[in-house]
Design a protein around this motif. Structure first.
Motif, PDB file in Angstrom:
ATOM      1  N   TYR A 146      -9.060  -6.396   0.200  1.00 10.44           N
ATOM      2  CA  TYR A 146      -8.734  -5.017  -0.131  1.00 10.44           C
ATOM      3  C   TYR A 146      -7.629  -4.505   0.774  1.00 10.44           C
ATOM      4  CZ  TYR A 146     -12.813  -4.754  -3.139  1.00 10.44           C
ATOM      5  OH  TYR A 146     -13.708  -4.968  -4.144  1.00 10.44           O
ATOM      6  N   VAL A 147      -6.573  -4.022   0.147  1.00  9.20           N
ATOM      7  CA  VAL A 147      -5.454  -3.481   0.899  1.00  9.20           C
ATOM      8  C   VAL A 147      -5.605  -1.973   1.048  1.00  9.20           C
ATOM      9  CG1 VAL A 147      -2.961  -3.094   0.843  1.00  9.20           C
ATOM     10  CG2 VAL A 147      -3.909  -5.305   0.197  1.00  9.20           C
ATOM     11  N   GLU A 148      -6.251  -1.382   0.074  1.00  7.78           N
ATOM     12  CA  GLU A 148      -6.501   0.057   0.138  1.00  7.78           C
ATOM     13  C   GLU A 148      -7.757   0.376  -0.628  1.00  7.78           C
ATOM     14  OE1 GLU A 148      -6.930   2.832   1.393  1.00  7.78           O
ATOM     15  OE2 GLU A 148      -4.836   3.394   1.645  1.00  7.78           O
ATOM     16  N   ARG A 149      -8.446   1.358  -0.166  1.00  9.25           N
ATOM     17  CA  ARG A 149      -9.614   1.850  -0.870  1.00  9.25           C
ATOM     18  C   ARG A 149      -9.699   3.350  -0.675  1.00  9.25           C
ATOM     19  NH1 ARG A 149     -15.509   2.091   1.315  1.00  9.25           N
ATOM     20  NH2 ARG A 149     -14.429   3.788   2.341  1.00  9.25           N
ATOM     21  N   LEU A 150      -9.728   4.061  -1.783  1.00  7.52           N
ATOM     22  CA  LEU A 150      -9.935   5.504  -1.710  1.00  7.52           C
ATOM     23  C   LEU A 150     -11.377   5.767  -2.099  1.00  7.52           C
ATOM     24  CD1 LEU A 150      -6.588   6.762  -3.257  1.00  7.52           C
ATOM     25  CD2 LEU A 150      -7.201   6.384  -0.874  1.00  7.52           C
ATOM     26  N   MET A 187       0.541   3.939  -2.936  1.00 10.63           N
ATOM     27  CA  MET A 187      -0.327   5.049  -2.550  1.00 10.63           C
ATOM     28  C   MET A 187      -0.255   6.279  -3.457  1.00 10.63           C
ATOM     29  SD  MET A 187      -2.682   5.471  -0.437  1.00 10.63           S
ATOM     30  CE  MET A 187      -3.677   6.744   0.315  1.00 10.63           C
ATOM     31  N   ARG A 205     -13.988  -2.370   1.685  1.00  5.65           N
ATOM     32  CA  ARG A 205     -13.453  -1.902   2.952  1.00  5.65           C
ATOM     33  C   ARG A 205     -12.080  -2.533   3.123  1.00  5.65           C
ATOM     34  NH1 ARG A 205     -14.822  -0.659   8.328  1.00  5.65           N
ATOM     35  NH2 ARG A 205     -13.552  -1.885   9.731  1.00  5.65           N
ATOM     36  N   ILE A 206     -11.154  -1.760   3.641  1.00  2.92           N
ATOM     37  CA  ILE A 206      -9.817  -2.307   3.835  1.00  2.92           C
ATOM     38  C   ILE A 206      -9.906  -3.556   4.699  1.00  2.92           C
ATOM     39  CG2 ILE A 206      -7.576  -1.934   4.881  1.00  2.92           C
ATOM     40  CD1 ILE A 206      -7.657   0.882   4.019  1.00  2.92           C
ATOM     41  N   GLY A 207      -9.253  -4.606   4.275  1.00  2.00           N
ATOM     42  CA  GLY A 207      -9.317  -5.870   4.990  1.00  2.00           C
ATOM     43  C   GLY A 207     -10.537  -6.694   4.635  1.00  2.00           C
ATOM     44  N   ARG A 262       0.823  -1.202   0.000  1.00  2.00           N
ATOM     45  CA  ARG A 262       0.000   0.000   0.000  1.00  2.00           C
ATOM     46  C   ARG A 262       0.860   1.256   0.000  1.00  2.00           C
ATOM     47  NH1 ARG A 262      -2.749   4.200   3.041  1.00  2.00           N
ATOM     48  NH2 ARG A 262      -0.609   4.673   3.522  1.00  2.00           N
TER      49      ARG A 262
END
Lengths: 292, 292
Positions: B143-147, B117, B158-160, B113
């Motif tokens: 999901y490792v990242e979500r913007l 980023m 959702r992250i995780g 991430r």
DNA sequence: AATGACGATTCCGCCGGACGGAAAAGCCCC
DNA sequence: GGGGCTTTTCCGTCCGGCGGAATCGTCATT
């Protein structure tokens, strides 16, 4: 491990086949309170990874760092891998993504991050500087989020990273709004020095804390990295308590790293960044349900 | 052990109360693979939190969810809290920030991430849509990242968070580049249906995977949420393997949520977003050290 | 190919710590 | 004050975790 091998360390001295001797080892880098309970051993395995950033260890490495016998490590690592706490690649083990799943349900961690993220991104877009979101854990801060600015200063910060309260902008904010006992613990303890400007005097620190609490913003210069100014402001939770702090780190010359306009009188950072940080903190507070 | 102690026969016979009786009981709500090892119990406690997003449990709650006796739970929770894996507030326990510290050293998690980023933020700024970074864990994505895009569709991610491979854009990408055995496991198993458009036919899925692998981009429509188009592309690691996938989710009408210009012929998303996603994925790959 | 060094894995008997039950101490609401 | 619920402590039993040793696998050296 060497059966006949004579270890230079006093560890094997007695070789009393108590199953506890293994703990002492070399006064491990961190964990000293191993109580030889099964749970502690599991945590010791995980701690082996927390210690390093490189985060790719062989079974023997883990065994050494955790201070556990190879047999025990082998079994625990097997169970942890099966569960998803660790991942195995070839002969190297790493922290598994299941840990991320756990971290995601941490109220003070990724949940806080999730809510704060849009505002942090706005702040980052406006300033082009390193943006931090931190919470307090004991006598340290832990970074929950960091948005990196390519041209900015200080890449020391890192998500999950820990720093002393007295030497960081966000730390000062969190300490200023912490309980009396926390403040006293920090003030009475030794204050680690990073630069010549680091506040290591309890009198000065006490004054700084009062000022931070009064103005609701911390502006410090070169506490950890020379030439880096930290600006931070508190974030309140639904119950009004200070739960976190937002901060940015800018070069002390007052210019934005990616040369933008010239700084106005009084310095660009003073005119623009301080209000931006304060506003961001307030917005996050409101998003968290603080009545403001 | 009572070596000399002679156990009255009837006693041990009568109370066959092995200390494991508690496990089987009513086929616990979730974890069935409890092997009653000490390590498994520790993990069961942590699993209690992973199950819920709300993430604030009392001791009794934890005990129930983990399927452990109250005594055992009490002791384990105490140790975990002391270590920092849990945090106690009043009578509620939560995941502690120390877990975030662990997660930070996860190569496939926050480290990935961290590197990705800046590029994700660029993509987010350019598209104003939900941006995802995901890895594969078994037969699911995580999901490792979500913007998040305020006006965008689908806040399910959702992250995780975990989702099936066949129904998500990033999942299709990761499945398409996964090993043969993984693909077969998914193709042979039941494919969960979310909408009328969800690909639940193994033939169709097989074709889709081939197409995704050929074009190096997945474009799917309404697989989970009606009216949401997912676009995703693979991210390669230093060794050339696909380690992750980048994706965005846009409304199928082709307009940006925050009304910008009108879409060009062929749809705004086709003209702009697909190349943007592919480019982002390539940039991240390069940042990870992929030669390409 | 033989040797040696090192790490990972399996096997085994012993024993000490983990376990659950029971009871006590809080806590809250009726 | 009583009843229900949760948390905490105490304790005797006992079984699963423990380390040591042996085995297997993998390299690198000769």
């Amino acid at each position: 491990m060497g059966s006949v091998h004579v270890q230079p360390k006093e560890r094997s001295a007695s070789n009393g086949k108590r199953r506890d001797v293994h703990v002492a080892a070399g006064a491990g880098p961190r964990e000293s309170g191993d109580k030889q309970t099964a749970c502690a051993r599991v945590l010791a395995v995980l701690s082996a990874f927390a210690a390093t950033s490189g985060a790719s260890l062989s079974l023997t490495d883990i065994s050494r760092r955790a201070g556990l016998s190879l047999t025990t490590t082998h079994r625990l690592v097997g169970e942890l891998t099966e569960w998803g706490a660790l991942e195995r690649h070839d002969r190297q083990y790493r922290i598994g993504i299941r840990v991320l799943e756990l971290a995601a349900s941490s109220t003070r961690g990724l949940e806080l991050r999730e809510i704060a993220m849009p505002y942090l991104m706005d702040l980052h877009a406006a300033t082009k500087e390193n943006v931090h979101l931190a919470v307090r854990a004991g006598l340290e801060i832990v970074y929950v989020e960091r948005l990196h600015a390519p041209g900015g200063v200080e890449i020391l910060s890192r998500i999950g990273g820990r720093w002393p309260l007295h030497a960081t902008g966000t730390g000062l904010v969190l300490l200023a709004h912490a309980g009396y006992d926390v403040q006293e613990q920090v003030l009475s303890g030794p204050l680690q020095r990073f630069t010549s400007k680091t506040i290591c005097d309890s009198r000065t620190l006490r004054q700084a804390l009062a000022e931070v609490k009064r103005t609701r913003v911390a502006v410090t210069d070169g506490q950890i990295t020379p030439g880096a100014v930290a600006i931070a402001s508190p974030v309140h939770g639904a119950d009004g308590e200070v739960v976190s702090a937002v901060g940015v780190v800018v070069p002390s010359n007052g210019f934005a790293p990616r040369g933008t306009e010239r700084p106005p009188a009084g310095g660009w950072k003073q005119q623009t960044i301080v209000p931006a940080v304060v506003t961001t903190a307030r917005r996050i507070s409101r998003a968290l349900g603080a009545r403001h």
